[in-house]
Motif scaffolding. Structure first.
Motif, PDB file in Angstrom:
ATOM      1  N   ILE A  69      -0.198   3.596  -7.559  1.00 49.22           N
ATOM      2  CA  ILE A  69       1.042   4.035  -6.906  1.00 49.22           C
ATOM      3  C   ILE A  69       1.680   2.892  -6.130  1.00 49.22           C
ATOM      4  CG2 ILE A  69       2.004   5.588  -5.167  1.00 49.22           C
ATOM      5  CD1 ILE A  69      -0.221   7.579  -5.923  1.00 49.22           C
ATOM      6  N   ASN A  70       0.859   2.169  -5.358  1.00 48.99           N
ATOM      7  CA  ASN A  70       1.392   1.075  -4.538  1.00 48.99           C
ATOM      8  C   ASN A  70       1.955  -0.050  -5.400  1.00 48.99           C
ATOM      9  OD1 ASN A  70       0.686   2.416  -2.178  1.00 48.99           O
ATOM     10  ND2 ASN A  70      -1.303   1.402  -2.014  1.00 48.99           N
ATOM     11  N   ASP A  71       1.223  -0.390  -6.469  1.00 52.39           N
ATOM     12  CA  ASP A  71       1.656  -1.505  -7.323  1.00 52.39           C
ATOM     13  C   ASP A  71       2.942  -1.155  -8.072  1.00 52.39           C
ATOM     14  OD1 ASP A  71      -0.514  -2.894  -6.455  1.00 52.39           O
ATOM     15  OD2 ASP A  71      -1.710  -2.621  -8.286  1.00 52.39           O
ATOM     16  N   ILE A  72       3.019   0.077  -8.582  1.00 53.97           N
ATOM     17  CA  ILE A  72       4.229   0.492  -9.292  1.00 53.97           C
ATOM     18  C   ILE A  72       5.403   0.573  -8.319  1.00 53.97           C
ATOM     19  CG2 ILE A  72       5.321   2.438 -10.483  1.00 53.97           C
ATOM     20  CD1 ILE A  72       2.676   2.881 -11.942  1.00 53.97           C
ATOM     21  N   SER A  73       5.143   1.070  -7.109  1.00 51.56           N
ATOM     22  CA  SER A  73       6.194   1.112  -6.092  1.00 51.56           C
ATOM     23  C   SER A  73       6.716  -0.292  -5.800  1.00 51.56           C
ATOM     24  CB  SER A  73       5.658   1.746  -4.802  1.00 51.56           C
ATOM     25  OG  SER A  73       6.626   1.706  -3.778  1.00 51.56           O
ATOM     26  N   MET A  74       5.817  -1.238  -5.683  1.00 55.55           N
ATOM     27  CA  MET A  74       6.217  -2.621  -5.416  1.00 55.55           C
ATOM     28  C   MET A  74       7.077  -3.163  -6.552  1.00 55.55           C
ATOM     29  SD  MET A  74       3.803  -5.962  -4.736  1.00 55.55           S
ATOM     30  CE  MET A  74       3.184  -5.943  -6.431  1.00 55.55           C
ATOM     31  N   MET A  75       6.706  -2.849  -7.801  1.00 48.41           N
ATOM     32  CA  MET A  75       7.465  -3.336  -8.945  1.00 48.41           C
ATOM     33  C   MET A  75       8.847  -2.673  -9.016  1.00 48.41           C
ATOM     34  SD  MET A  75       5.850  -5.724 -10.182  1.00 48.41           S
ATOM     35  CE  MET A  75       7.234  -5.968 -11.273  1.00 48.41           C
ATOM     36  N   VAL A  76       8.929  -1.404  -8.630  1.00 51.09           N
ATOM     37  CA  VAL A  76      10.227  -0.724  -8.610  1.00 51.09           C
ATOM     38  C   VAL A  76      11.190  -1.463  -7.683  1.00 51.09           C
ATOM     39  CG1 VAL A  76      11.426   1.359  -7.806  1.00 51.09           C
ATOM     40  CG2 VAL A  76       9.408   1.567  -9.271  1.00 51.09           C
ATOM     41  N   HIS A  77      10.662  -1.926  -6.553  1.00 52.18           N
ATOM     42  CA  HIS A  77      11.512  -2.629  -5.589  1.00 52.18           C
ATOM     43  C   HIS A  77      11.791  -4.070  -6.011  1.00 52.18           C
ATOM     44  CE1 HIS A  77      11.799   0.463  -2.442  1.00 52.18           C
ATOM     45  NE2 HIS A  77      10.637   0.865  -2.913  1.00 52.18           N
ATOM     46  N   GLU A  78      11.200  -4.500  -7.111  1.00 55.22           N
ATOM     47  CA  GLU A  78      11.507  -5.820  -7.676  1.00 55.22           C
ATOM     48  C   GLU A  78      12.616  -5.732  -8.730  1.00 55.22           C
ATOM     49  OE1 GLU A  78      10.332  -8.901  -6.918  1.00 55.22           O
ATOM     50  OE2 GLU A  78       9.308  -7.968  -5.223  1.00 55.22           O
ATOM     51  N   VAL A 137       3.552   5.251 -16.079  1.00 53.72           N
ATOM     52  CA  VAL A 137       4.471   4.610 -15.128  1.00 53.72           C
ATOM     53  C   VAL A 137       5.547   5.595 -14.700  1.00 53.72           C
ATOM     54  CG1 VAL A 137       6.282   2.864 -14.882  1.00 53.72           C
ATOM     55  CG2 VAL A 137       4.089   2.230 -15.887  1.00 53.72           C
ATOM     56  N   VAL A 138       6.181   6.244 -15.672  1.00 58.52           N
ATOM     57  CA  VAL A 138       7.253   7.184 -15.365  1.00 58.52           C
ATOM     58  C   VAL A 138       6.719   8.383 -14.587  1.00 58.52           C
ATOM     59  CG1 VAL A 138       9.008   8.712 -16.353  1.00 58.52           C
ATOM     60  CG2 VAL A 138       8.595   6.463 -17.367  1.00 58.52           C
ATOM     61  N   GLN A 139       5.550   8.875 -14.973  1.00 57.41           N
ATOM     62  CA  GLN A 139       4.981  10.033 -14.286  1.00 57.41           C
ATOM     63  C   GLN A 139       4.644   9.714 -12.834  1.00 57.41           C
ATOM     64  OE1 GLN A 139       1.856  12.052 -16.426  1.00 57.41           O
ATOM     65  NE2 GLN A 139       1.249  13.299 -14.667  1.00 57.41           N
ATOM     66  N   ILE A 140       4.078   8.538 -12.601  1.00 55.15           N
ATOM     67  CA  ILE A 140       3.724   8.145 -11.230  1.00 55.15           C
ATOM     68  C   ILE A 140       4.977   8.026 -10.369  1.00 55.15           C
ATOM     69  CG2 ILE A 140       2.869   6.207  -9.843  1.00 55.15           C
ATOM     70  CD1 ILE A 140       0.698   5.817 -11.979  1.00 55.15           C
ATOM     71  N   ILE A 141       6.024   7.429 -10.912  1.00 57.40           N
ATOM     72  CA  ILE A 141       7.270   7.296 -10.148  1.00 57.40           C
ATOM     73  C   ILE A 141       7.851   8.669  -9.837  1.00 57.40           C
ATOM     74  CG2 ILE A 141       9.642   6.446 -10.201  1.00 57.40           C
ATOM     75  CD1 ILE A 141       8.677   4.134 -11.925  1.00 57.40           C
ATOM     76  N   LEU A 198       3.239  -2.332 -16.721  1.00 59.20           N
ATOM     77  CA  LEU A 198       2.070  -1.877 -17.470  1.00 59.20           C
ATOM     78  C   LEU A 198       0.779  -2.277 -16.780  1.00 59.20           C
ATOM     79  CD1 LEU A 198       3.763  -0.738 -19.737  1.00 59.20           C
ATOM     80  CD2 LEU A 198       2.398  -2.022 -21.367  1.00 59.20           C
ATOM     81  N   ASP A 199       0.718  -3.505 -16.259  1.00 55.82           N
ATOM     82  CA  ASP A 199      -0.484  -3.951 -15.546  1.00 55.82           C
ATOM     83  C   ASP A 199      -0.728  -3.074 -14.317  1.00 55.82           C
ATOM     84  OD1 ASP A 199      -0.968  -5.948 -17.352  1.00 55.82           O
ATOM     85  OD2 ASP A 199      -0.026  -7.532 -16.164  1.00 55.82           O
ATOM     86  N   ALA A 200       0.352  -2.699 -13.626  1.00 57.58           N
ATOM     87  CA  ALA A 200       0.207  -1.852 -12.444  1.00 57.58           C
ATOM     88  C   ALA A 200      -0.365  -0.489 -12.812  1.00 57.58           C
ATOM     89  CB  ALA A 200       1.561  -1.680 -11.751  1.00 57.58           C
ATOM     90  N   ASP A 255      -7.843   2.403  -9.563  1.00 64.11           N
ATOM     91  CA  ASP A 255      -7.687   3.182  -8.339  1.00 64.11           C
ATOM     92  C   ASP A 255      -6.300   3.826  -8.307  1.00 64.11           C
ATOM     93  OD1 ASP A 255      -8.589   3.871  -5.493  1.00 64.11           O
ATOM     94  OD2 ASP A 255      -6.689   2.830  -5.131  1.00 64.11           O
ATOM     95  N   GLU A 256      -6.255   5.134  -8.075  1.00 64.72           N
ATOM     96  CA  GLU A 256      -4.989   5.862  -8.121  1.00 64.72           C
ATOM     97  C   GLU A 256      -3.994   5.349  -7.080  1.00 64.72           C
ATOM     98  OE1 GLU A 256      -3.224  10.434  -7.739  1.00 64.72           O
ATOM     99  OE2 GLU A 256      -5.384  10.043  -7.578  1.00 64.72           O
ATOM    100  N   GLN A 257      -4.457   5.146  -5.838  1.00 70.52           N
ATOM    101  CA  GLN A 257      -3.549   4.690  -4.797  1.00 70.52           C
ATOM    102  C   GLN A 257      -3.033   3.287  -5.088  1.00 70.52           C
ATOM    103  OE1 GLN A 257      -2.414   6.762  -2.316  1.00 70.52           O
ATOM    104  NE2 GLN A 257      -0.920   5.102  -2.092  1.00 70.52           N
ATOM    105  N   SER A 258      -3.884   2.462  -5.699  1.00 72.99           N
ATOM    106  CA  SER A 258      -3.442   1.114  -6.081  1.00 72.99           C
ATOM    107  C   SER A 258      -2.359   1.184  -7.141  1.00 72.99           C
ATOM    108  CB  SER A 258      -4.630   0.290  -6.591  1.00 72.99           C
ATOM    109  OG  SER A 258      -5.572   0.056  -5.558  1.00 72.99           O
TER     110      SER A 258
END
Length: 295
Positions: free
Chosen positions: A206-215, A279-283, A194-196, A201-204
């Motif tokens: 995407i990057n933050d959610i991507s990082m959390m997915v890999h966690e 979150v789901v839409q960005i992924i 949720l924080d991500a 910033d849109e790119q932030s």
């Protein structure tokens, strides 16, 4: 300044509308799914029929078999609980079972997800409102019971099926996701996702959610990757099925991240639901970027 103010009001109204529609859809589907369990009906799916169908010996066998492989591996192999009682092959249940157990049992992505996704990809990609339109409650419960008894062997769609029956398959898949003891996005990582999503910033985002997915734990990651790959195929046919990434995120936001009933005027819950869907839409919109290493 006035235009920006109008845009902000419009965005807030859109978010509120999406939340209320998703909340209604979720509650409505839950209600019709549970309705099949209320009383006995012509299909024999009422509480009395289900209770009469309980087989304590089969349940015991399934329980023993679920621990057989784990115990065998710890003790150097072999079938630890071999006996006449366990000689009959049975399929262990899949509903209400944690992902780690299912992934370990199936040696990969849970079979209920792969089978339902393949059925949709073969028969439902061009179905209008796929995943949005619920199935028939009694049929959904009948399919749930059959898959819980024999997930690998039961035919999801018979040869003489009608196109609308694919909605029973999508409903039972969403039901399985909702019944996971811990959501696909684990509760322990929920606030970080949720924080991500709250980044300006849109790119932030995407990057933050991507990082959390890999966690995510391995079993959650592989299941999410498979589901998003499937939904990405669904949205590729949006010209026919009318289900783009935004619509799919509205359906799956609460399902994948957990759902708590909130009052209609609770702005905090409204915003939280908005971020769940985001979150789901960005992924989904950035599937190839987030899961690049798996392609």
């Amino acid at each position: 300044m006035c235009i920006q103010g109008l845009k902000d009001v419009n965005d807030e109204c859109c978010a509120a509308l999406r939340y209320q529609l998703a909340r209604y859809a979720y509650a409505f589907e839950q209600a019709i799914a549970l309705d099949g369990l209320a009383l006995d009906d012509d299909h024999g799916m009422g509480l009395r029929s289900l209770a009469e169908g309980i087989d304590k010996e089969s349940d015991l066998i399934g329980f023993i078999q679920s621990y057989n492989n784990q115990a065998a591996s710890r003790l150097g192999g072999g079938d630890i609980f071999r006996s006449k009682l366990t000689s009959a092959p049975l399929s262990a249940p899949v509903f209400g079972v944690d992902l780690k157990t299912l992934v370990s049992r199936h040696g990969g992505v849970p079979i209920i997800l792969t089978r339902c996704a393949r059925a949709v990809e073969e028969h439902g990609l061009n179905t209008i409102g796929i995943y949005r339109i619920p199935g028939i409650s009694t049929q959904v419960q009948k399919l749930r019971a059959a898959l819980n008894q024999d997930c690998a062997g039961h035919h999801l769609l018979e040869n003489d099926y009608v196109p609308e029956e694919i909605n029973n398959v999508t409903s039972v898949l969403k039901l399985w996701l909702r019944e996971l003891p811990d959501p696909l996005f684990p509760r322990s990582l929920y606030p970080y996702f949720l924080d991500a999503a709250k980044s300006d910033d849109e790119q932030s985002r995407i990057n933050d959610i991507s990082m959390m997915v890999h966690e995510l734990p391995e079993e959650n990651y592989m299941t999410l990757e498979y589901l998003m790959r499937h939904l990405e195929k669904v949205q590729q046919h949006q010209m026919h099925n009318k289900m783009d990434a935004s619509n799919l995120a509205t359906i799956f936001g609460m399902t994948l991240m957990g759902y708590e009933e909130a009052s209609s005027n609770d702005l905090d819950h409204l915003q939280e639901a908005h971020y769940q869907m985001q979150v789901v839409q960005i992924i989904l919109e950035n599937y190839h970027f987030i899961f690049a290493s798996d392609e």
